[in-house]
Design a protein around this motif. Structure first.
Motif: not given
Length: 552
Positions: A98-110
């Motif tokens: 079971k994997a739970t995403l740290d909601q503060e962690s997603p990062h996307f840079t273009l």
């Protein structure tokens, strides 16, 4: 909130015990081919217990689902069925990651010709938790690969003459309009798209929505699921199954964010969408931009069982072959909502299917003469998480998988009206269609064709896990024709989906029609009886795509 009492669950158990002595006042129907009889009280009691608040929605890995599994195993033992789980038990324990995403962690840079820009989570992009690594970070150039599908059978390969080694692929959700519905659903599945990319050396995947996808599943609606953990069964090496470790990050973009992604590309997103409207396949091309993606996930292992039992056949040779009944015993647990009633009881989905499988098992066990082939009953876990429990069983079957000759799957029969026909998704792919038609005729109803071929329901329930192991299968549901001219079956079906599906209101208080439950049990019993006694094992139709692709 519905008042939750252990008393109501206990009463259901007492009712079940009382049902062992059949009285002359019980509602019973005999089938045309057997002395076995359907008992509506037993179905009702099973359904009442399995959908009780005590079980808190039977979420995969929860105590409520464990209680449900113990109940199912106890019923199998009561009927005299042999254990068909692990180590002489009725249980096949499945370990899930079971994997739970740290909601503060997603990062996307273009990074493109206009400079460096950061996208906002979750308003512009979504990420799901990684089952492979707790910390994910990847940088790479982008390559657009159309739908990201490789389907030589349909003369389609989005990776022709394009190099994605060490790159992040950008792909469209869905499939071309021209693809056949069920075959297209197979090729366009997320797991296969990821496999296509990984096999060609990609290190990440970015999926973008399309106008069609926005109508079916608007980006805004997907925000309701950002806290949903990812789940996968774990293999003997301790690795999550059906994953692609080389894909280090994945993301899904909103349409406005995707337009920004294509802002400096040779082809605009609007031009690509215009090609889709004409059912053209957009050509793949390097986008000459790069992105960096990162996220963090928390991992834990949970346990949840499949429950399996078998009635051994009477023929010295055919008893080594099995007709498999499957039904998922899990549901979606407790809702994250401010409403008072937060328990998703899953009465129709799928306490009803499980209850009917249990009654079918009892009927087989109570026959004067056993069928020639053995009959295997498996209540699977994790269906709501992506057909996981059935996939685990199909890949780790407790009997030789090549000896399972057919699968009859019971999932969410709508039992609110007395139907006059049945629908058997998948029957058109094998000679099981004749068996289903015969069973329906024996109880005075008809077999109708799939009314929703565009939805590819043949690929969307537990039977498909067995299809992928070469087993012909059908997924049976009550049809849309009502035995009562004053009732519109299609409206009843639609009402459940729009009002109760995956909501706390899918509980025992719905207006169940027990005549429908009896009739549906009779049909399913007769299908299994026919398959278990016929001389030849079921066979895929000649030239059938699924038979050719998966047939052993």
């Amino acid at each position: 909130m519905k008042v939750k009492h252990a008393f109501s669950a206990a009463m259901a158990v007492m009712l079940m015990a009382g049902c062992q002595n059949t009285s002359t006042t019980e509602k019973q129907h005999s089938t045309a081919a057997s002395t076995a009889k359907v008992d509506a009280k037993r179905i009702k009691a099973h359904l009442r217990f399995l959908s009780d608040d005590l079980l808190e929605g039977r979420d995969t890995g929860s105590k409520g689902h464990q209680i449900a599994s113990l109940y199912i195993a106890t019923e199998f033992e009561k009927y005299g069925l042999e254990p068909a789980g692990d180590n002489g038990t009725y249980f096949q324990d499945v370990t899930f990651r079971k994997a739970t995403l740290d909601q503060e962690s997603p990062h996307f840079t273009l990074k493109d010709a206009k400079g460096e820009r950061t996208f906002s989570y979750p308003s512009e992009f979504l990420m799901s938790a990684s089952l492979v690594r707790e910390t994910s970070a990847v940088n790479g150039e982008l390559v657009f690969v159309g739908y990201g599908i490789v389907a030589p059978e349909l003369n389609h390969d989005d990776y022709t003459d394009i190099d994605v080694e060490g790159k992040i692929v950008v792909l469209l959700s869905g499939k071309p309009k021209s693809f056949p519905s069920e075959e297209g659903a197979h090729f366009a599945s997320t797991s296969l798209k990821h496999a296509y990319a990984a096999q060609r050396g990609a290190i990440g995947v970015i999926a973008i929505s399309t106008p069609i996808a926005e109508k079916v599943a608007p980006y805004q609606n997907l925000l309701n699921y950002i806290h949903t953990p990812a789940l996968s069964w774990v293999d003997k090496q301790g690795q999550p199954a059906n994953t692609q470790p080389s894909l280090q990050a994945r993301a899904y973009l909103s349409v406005p964010a995707a337009q920004r992604l294509f802002a400096t590309a040779d082809v605009s997103l609007d031009d690509i969408y215009a090609q889709l409207e004409e059912d053209k396949v957009p050509a793949s091309f390097p986008m000459n931009v790069s992105v960096s993606l990162s996220q963090s996930s928390k991992h834990e292992n949970i346990q949840s069982p499949n429950v399996a039992a078998v009635l051994l056949g009477s023929d010295a040779t055919l008893k080594n072959e099995y007709v498999l009944y499957s039904a998922h015993s899990d549901h979606i647990g407790i809702a994250k909502t401010v409403k008072k009633d937060r328990i998703n009881n899953g009465a129709m989905d799928n306490a009803s299917g499980t209850a009917i499988m249990l009654e079918t098992a009892r009927m087989f066990a109570n026959q004067r003469q056993r069928p020639k082939r053995s009959v295997l009953f498996v209540a699977v876990t994790g269906e709501e998480k992506g057909l996981l429990g059935s996939d685990y069983y199909a890949q780790n079957a407790t009997v030789p998988i090549e000896n399972i000759v057919a699968n009859v799957n019971l999932d969410m029969p709508i039992l609110t009206y007395e139907f006059a026909d049945v629908i058997a998704f998948g029957a058109n792919h094998s000679d099981m269609q004749a068996s289903v038609a015969k069973a329906a005729k024996n109880v005075g109803i008809s077999l109708s064709p799939d009314p929703w071929p565009e939805q590819a329901l043949f690929t969307r329930s537990d039977h498909y896990s067995f299809v992928k192991q070469g087993v012909p299968a059908v997924f049976l549901v009550p049809g849309l024709q009502s035995a009562d001219p004053d009732i519109d079956g299609s409206k009843q079906f639609g009402k459940f989906l729009s009002t109760h599906y995956h909501k706390p209101s899918d509980d025992f208080n719905q207006p169940f029609n027990w005549e429908a439950a009896i009739k549906f049990t009779e049909v399913n019993f007769q299908i299994g009886q026919t398959l278990a006694d016929q001389a030849a094992r079921p066979a895929w139709n000649e030239g059938d795509f699924f038979g050719i692709t998966f047939g052993k």
